[in-house]
Scaffold this motif. Structure first.
Motif, mmCIF file in Angstrom:
data_model
loop_
_atom_site.group_PDB
_atom_site.id
_atom_site.type_symbol
_atom_site.label_atom_id
_atom_site.label_comp_id
_atom_site.label_asym_id
_atom_site.label_seq_id
_atom_site.Cartn_x
_atom_site.Cartn_y
_atom_site.Cartn_z
ATOM 1 N N LEU A 1 -120.356 30.290 20.597
ATOM 2 C CA LEU A 1 -119.834 28.920 20.635
ATOM 3 C C LEU A 1 -120.037 28.206 19.295
ATOM 4 C CD1 LEU A 1 -120.978 27.708 24.176
ATOM 5 C CD2 LEU A 1 -118.625 28.103 23.394
ATOM 6 N N ALA A 2 -121.249 28.355 18.729
ATOM 7 C CA ALA A 2 -121.546 27.694 17.458
ATOM 8 C C ALA A 2 -120.646 28.211 16.349
ATOM 9 C CB ALA A 2 -123.012 27.900 17.094
ATOM 10 N N ALA A 3 -120.467 29.540 16.295
ATOM 11 C CA ALA A 3 -119.612 30.128 15.258
ATOM 12 C C ALA A 3 -118.158 29.704 15.436
ATOM 13 C CB ALA A 3 -119.738 31.652 15.292
ATOM 14 N N SER A 4 -117.689 29.639 16.683
ATOM 15 C CA SER A 4 -116.311 29.243 16.953
ATOM 16 C C SER A 4 -116.067 27.791 16.556
ATOM 17 C CB SER A 4 -115.979 29.441 18.436
ATOM 18 O OG SER A 4 -116.131 30.788 18.807
ATOM 19 N N VAL A 5 -117.012 26.907 16.922
ATOM 20 C CA VAL A 5 -116.873 25.495 16.557
ATOM 21 C C VAL A 5 -116.862 25.337 15.043
ATOM 22 C CG1 VAL A 5 -118.045 23.259 16.595
ATOM 23 C CG2 VAL A 5 -117.853 24.597 18.691
ATOM 24 N N GLU A 6 -117.715 26.078 14.356
ATOM 25 C CA GLU A 6 -117.789 25.977 12.896
ATOM 26 C C GLU A 6 -116.483 26.417 12.247
ATOM 27 O OE1 GLU A 6 -119.304 25.004 9.272
ATOM 28 O OE2 GLU A 6 -120.139 24.591 11.258
ATOM 29 N N ARG A 7 -115.900 27.504 12.761
ATOM 30 C CA ARG A 7 -114.642 27.999 12.176
ATOM 31 C C ARG A 7 -113.482 27.059 12.459
ATOM 32 N NH1 ARG A 7 -116.399 33.075 14.360
ATOM 33 N NH2 ARG A 7 -117.271 34.419 12.739
ATOM 34 N N ILE A 8 -113.410 26.561 13.691
ATOM 35 C CA ILE A 8 -112.264 25.745 14.096
ATOM 36 C C ILE A 8 -112.344 24.335 13.529
ATOM 37 C CG2 ILE A 8 -111.111 24.693 16.082
ATOM 38 C CD1 ILE A 8 -111.981 27.167 17.712
ATOM 39 N N SER A 9 -113.551 23.774 13.495
ATOM 40 C CA SER A 9 -113.693 22.359 13.146
ATOM 41 C C SER A 9 -113.778 22.095 11.650
ATOM 42 C CB SER A 9 -114.957 21.797 13.811
ATOM 43 O OG SER A 9 -116.112 22.383 13.231
ATOM 44 N N GLY A 10 -114.087 23.128 10.876
ATOM 45 C CA GLY A 10 -114.201 22.907 9.434
ATOM 46 C C GLY A 10 -115.369 22.016 9.051
ATOM 47 N N GLY A 11 -116.521 22.235 9.674
ATOM 48 C CA GLY A 11 -117.715 21.484 9.292
ATOM 49 C C GLY A 11 -117.857 20.131 9.945
ATOM 50 N N VAL A 12 -117.235 19.935 11.122
ATOM 51 C CA VAL A 12 -117.307 18.632 11.772
ATOM 52 C C VAL A 12 -118.730 18.297 12.229
ATOM 53 C CG1 VAL A 12 -116.843 19.429 14.130
ATOM 54 C CG2 VAL A 12 -116.089 17.140 13.425
ATOM 55 N N LEU A 13 -119.569 19.309 12.394
ATOM 56 C CA LEU A 13 -120.938 19.051 12.838
ATOM 57 C C LEU A 13 -121.881 18.712 11.687
ATOM 58 C CD1 LEU A 13 -121.549 21.690 15.664
ATOM 59 C CD2 LEU A 13 -120.957 19.269 15.872
ATOM 60 N N ALA A 14 -121.349 18.556 10.492
ATOM 61 C CA ALA A 14 -122.186 18.096 9.386
ATOM 62 C C ALA A 14 -122.746 16.714 9.730
ATOM 63 C CB ALA A 14 -121.380 18.028 8.096
ATOM 64 N N TRP A 15 -123.981 16.470 9.290
ATOM 65 C CA TRP A 15 -124.673 15.228 9.651
ATOM 66 C C TRP A 15 -123.895 13.990 9.231
ATOM 67 C CZ3 TRP A 15 -128.522 13.981 12.775
ATOM 68 C CH2 TRP A 15 -129.165 12.745 12.615
ATOM 69 N N ASP A 16 -123.267 14.024 8.043
ATOM 70 C CA ASP A 16 -122.558 12.848 7.542
ATOM 71 C C ASP A 16 -121.147 12.735 8.110
ATOM 72 O OD1 ASP A 16 -121.559 15.030 6.250
ATOM 73 O OD2 ASP A 16 -121.722 14.220 4.222
ATOM 74 N N ARG A 17 -120.783 13.646 9.002
ATOM 75 C CA ARG A 17 -119.513 13.521 9.711
ATOM 76 C C ARG A 17 -119.811 13.184 11.179
ATOM 77 N NH1 ARG A 17 -115.511 18.330 8.216
ATOM 78 N NH2 ARG A 17 -114.098 16.941 9.382
ATOM 79 N N ALA A 18 -119.537 14.119 12.082
ATOM 80 C CA ALA A 18 -119.778 13.819 13.508
ATOM 81 C C ALA A 18 -121.090 14.390 14.029
ATOM 82 C CB ALA A 18 -118.617 14.356 14.348
ATOM 83 N N GLY A 19 -121.826 15.126 13.183
ATOM 84 C CA GLY A 19 -123.007 15.835 13.650
ATOM 85 C C GLY A 19 -124.052 14.947 14.297
ATOM 86 N N ARG A 20 -124.301 13.806 13.690
ATOM 87 C CA ARG A 20 -125.304 12.883 14.231
ATOM 88 C C ARG A 20 -124.915 12.392 15.615
ATOM 89 N NH1 ARG A 20 -126.840 7.432 10.853
ATOM 90 N NH2 ARG A 20 -127.986 6.287 12.479
#
Length: 276
Positions: free
Chosen positions: A120-139
């Motif tokens: 799941l984590a790898a799929s989200v990372e590939r599809i989202s293009g880093g959306v879980l970065a802290w300065d984006r939506a990660g927080r």
């Protein structure tokens, strides 16, 4: 006398039969605690300098699964030890291998859960293009994850799964299989109930920093309290409050959360980035 017949004589309610079995199988319980201690020692060594806060990179699949399996043994063996001891007491097969196979089946199920989490984590990372970065939506995603986990603590499904974990004799009677293969299957089935009970807490660990020893220890402690504390509602409601507070603070004031590594704040140790 068969194991189910023994169970009917002793009753299938609560933790008392399992704690009684602990006193009879102290050597086995000590062995499981020793394995957990070795797992903690190894996990601490592997995680040194790896905590990058919420949504820490998981590295390669092989590396992550290795760490995950040992970490699950370290976290879960103390709380599952009474169930393993009760299984050992009930089985007619007095081989020391059978209870270890039960524990191994339990870990196999958690290994499968780790594989799902990695995918799941790898799929989200590939599809989202880093959306879980802290300065984006990660927080915000991390905060919502903790709030969802708090809500799950009070859900009927959590209550059912936790009931299986807190009534080891009832579980064993309903799932009994003879032989070593049966021990492995029963351990895997018990692990599945545990995953159902604890998946939200494990998701919270990813949201706080899956490579953090401090957060790993906190989650392990909450799991142990929920499974062994006599006051069941106190444990689940207390866990829900802890997760709720952490979720609110993570969004509103992450700097005041003790032990939280905030990405980009200078708290992260200097290290080479891991390959995803």
């Amino acid at each position: 006398m068969s194991a189910p017949a023994q169970g009917r004589r002793t009753g299938a309610g609560g933790l008392a039969p399992a704690f009684a079995a602990v006193r009879v199988r102290l050597g086995l319980v000590a062995a499981l605690f020793a394995l957990a201690a070795v797992g903690w020692w190894w996990t601490v060594r592997q995680m040194q300098g790896m905590d990058q806060g919420p949504w820490t990179g998981l590295g390669t699949l092989g590396w992550f699964l290795g760490v995950w399996v040992v970490m699950m043994a370290a976290m879960m063996f103390p709380s599952v030890a009474p169930t393993v001891a009760l299984y050992s007491r009930l089985t007619r097969q007095r081989s020391p291998l059978s209870p270890l196979l039960f524990a191994a089946g339990y870990v196999v199920t958690w290994a499968g859960a780790g594989l799902v989490a990695f995918t799941l984590a790898a799929s989200v990372e590939r599809i989202s293009g880093g959306v879980l970065a802290w300065d984006r939506a990660g927080r915000w995603v991390a905060g919502v994850t903790l709030l969802v986990a708090a809500g799950y603590e009070l859900s009927p499904l959590k209550d059912v799964c936790l009931g299986k974990c807190r009534s080891p004799l009832g579980f064993l009677l309903g799932a009994w299989r003879d032989g070593r293969w049966g021990a492995l299957r029963m351990g895997a089935q018990h692990g599945a109930w545990c995953v159902g009970c604890c998946w939200a807490l494990m998701a919270s660990l990813f949201a706080l920093g899956v490579m953090s020893v401090a957060w790993t220890a906190l989650v392990a402690g909450l799991i142990a309290l929920e499974k062994t504390l006599p006051w069941r509602r106190v444990a689940t409601y207390g866990t829900a409050v802890v997760l709720l507070l952490l979720g609110v603070l993570l969004v509103a004031a992450p700097d005041v959360v003790p032990g939280l590594t905030v990405p980009g704040s200078g708290q992260v140790d200097e290290m080479e980035p891991m390959d995803s």
